[in-house]
Scaffold this active site. Sequence first.
Site, PDB file in Angstrom:
ATOM      1  N   ARG A  69       0.801  -1.221   0.000  1.00 32.65           N
ATOM      2  CA  ARG A  69       0.000   0.000   0.000  1.00 32.65           C
ATOM      3  C   ARG A  69       0.841   1.282   0.000  1.00 32.65           C
ATOM      4  O   ARG A  69       0.347   2.334  -0.388  1.00 32.65           O
ATOM      5  CB  ARG A  69      -1.027  -0.053   1.124  1.00 32.65           C
ATOM      6  CG  ARG A  69      -2.095  -1.124   0.810  1.00 32.65           C
ATOM      7  CD  ARG A  69      -3.082  -1.354   1.906  1.00 32.65           C
ATOM      8  NE  ARG A  69      -2.517  -1.876   3.136  1.00 32.65           N
ATOM      9  CZ  ARG A  69      -2.269  -3.152   3.386  1.00 32.65           C
ATOM     10  NH1 ARG A  69      -2.527  -4.068   2.466  1.00 32.65           N
ATOM     11  NH2 ARG A  69      -1.768  -3.534   4.529  1.00 32.65           N
ATOM     12  N   GLU A 106       2.837  -7.620  13.703  1.00 27.79           N
ATOM     13  CA  GLU A 106       1.865  -8.039  14.712  1.00 27.79           C
ATOM     14  C   GLU A 106       1.319  -9.438  14.499  1.00 27.79           C
ATOM     15  O   GLU A 106       0.833 -10.055  15.432  1.00 27.79           O
ATOM     16  CB  GLU A 106       0.728  -7.012  14.839  1.00 27.79           C
ATOM     17  CG  GLU A 106      -0.017  -6.692  13.570  1.00 27.79           C
ATOM     18  CD  GLU A 106       0.624  -5.589  12.733  1.00 27.79           C
ATOM     19  OE1 GLU A 106      -0.110  -4.974  11.949  1.00 27.79           O
ATOM     20  OE2 GLU A 106       1.846  -5.360  12.817  1.00 27.79           O
TER      21      GLU A 106
END
Length: 182
Positions: A69, A106
């Site tokens: 992105r 994460e």
Amino acid sequence: MSAYRDKDPRIHGIQTKIRVVPDFPKQGIMFQDITTLLLDPKAFKDTIDLFVERYKGKNISVVAGIEARGFIFGPPIALAIGAKFVPLRKPKKLPGKVISEEYILEYGRDCLEMHVGAVEAGERALVVDDLIATGGTLCAAMNLLERVGAEVVECACVIELPDLKGRERLNGKPLYVLVESH
């Protein structure tokens, strides 16, 4: 620093176009989906404009966009401020010689690669991605650029998840975000 805190009137329009998808890509993750932002030309343009306004005239010669992105926001920023765009990619996506940096995110481990010679010592770099969560990806990007002698001026993200404290992992490097999400 964030445009959100500065209360720029364009921020609300940007924020309302970001869709939150629960439990994606796995249970417990509240995925911040910017594809809905991209469907709105005004909100998308406002996003790019806010970054360009901040970085124009700052002598940035490299905009490094993080896959995938960061590839959406980085090139128009680079073009508008007169900088080159350097893609930071996942492993085995770039032909030729690369340097790499592994990191923990994460929900797993990953690695970023950059072409050898794409960035030279002394260049001023901006790192661009859509989101900062735990900060691992941005740290890996900064490490890659600093290993070749670039000066990372700032990191820029559309969204910050402040509860995950990624900003604290950036070792004092400035971070500019448009939207905070909790």
